[in-house]
Design a protein around this motif. Structure first.
Motif, mmCIF file in Angstrom:
data_model
loop_
_atom_site.group_PDB
_atom_site.id
_atom_site.type_symbol
_atom_site.label_atom_id
_atom_site.label_comp_id
_atom_site.label_asym_id
_atom_site.label_seq_id
_atom_site.Cartn_x
_atom_site.Cartn_y
_atom_site.Cartn_z
ATOM 1 N N GLU A 3 0.828 -1.202 0.000
ATOM 2 C CA GLU A 3 0.000 0.000 0.000
ATOM 3 C C GLU A 3 0.869 1.261 0.000
ATOM 4 O O GLU A 3 0.449 2.294 -0.492
ATOM 5 N N LEU A 4 2.080 1.170 0.523
ATOM 6 C CA LEU A 4 2.967 2.328 0.496
ATOM 7 C C LEU A 4 3.511 2.564 -0.905
ATOM 8 O O LEU A 4 3.720 3.701 -1.315
ATOM 9 N N ARG A 5 3.708 1.491 -1.646
ATOM 10 C CA ARG A 5 4.182 1.622 -3.021
ATOM 11 C C ARG A 5 3.122 2.256 -3.909
ATOM 12 O O ARG A 5 3.440 2.940 -4.865
ATOM 13 N N ASN A 6 1.863 2.020 -3.604
ATOM 14 C CA ASN A 6 0.758 2.541 -4.407
ATOM 15 C C ASN A 6 0.218 3.852 -3.858
ATOM 16 O O ASN A 6 -0.849 4.291 -4.254
ATOM 17 N N SER A 7 0.957 4.456 -2.970
ATOM 18 C CA SER A 7 0.516 5.692 -2.329
ATOM 19 C C SER A 7 0.394 6.825 -3.346
ATOM 20 O O SER A 7 1.171 6.931 -4.286
ATOM 21 N N GLU A 8 -0.609 7.647 -3.125
ATOM 22 C CA GLU A 8 -0.826 8.827 -3.967
ATOM 23 C C GLU A 8 -0.137 10.050 -3.378
ATOM 24 O O GLU A 8 -0.376 11.178 -3.816
#
Length: 107
Positions: A3-8
């Motif tokens: 989820e941190l990699r896909n953070s906006e």
């Protein structure tokens, strides 16, 4: 960690509306304290994952003079350098109500 990699979260510095940041607590200092604690958690998670990934490619030699350039290690390091900073991720989570917090003094 995915989820941190896909953070906006933004990669560069931006200005936030102070009223938006302190809206959940009605106290800017409390909001900053909560966000900073979350940023420290995120930083620890990222650091742990990075060390684990780099260990996969580590080569150990008996001589300190021998230095090997490992392309895989360089690519992993570059990937983590391009991630948004922990404080930016924490602020994004805070503004999207993804951080659970409670004030034990009020209970």
């Amino acid at each position: 960690m995915s989820e941190l990699r896909n953070s906006e979260a933004p990669i560069s510095t931006i200005t936030y509306d102070r009223n938006e940041l302190d809206a959940p607590t009605n106290n800017i200092y409390e909001a900053i304290s909560i966000v900073s604690k979350r940023a420290n958690q995120i930083n620890g998670d990222i650091k742990k994952e990075l060390i684990e990934k780099l260990e996969e490619f580590a080569t150990y030699t008996d001589s300190l003079e021998e230095v090997f350039e490992n392309k895989e290690q360089i690519e992993v390091s570059k990937f983590y350098e391009r991630l948004p900073k922990p404080h930016a991720i924490a602020i994004e989570e805070w503004l999207n109500d993804k951080i659970y917090y409670r004030n034990t003094e009020k209970e």
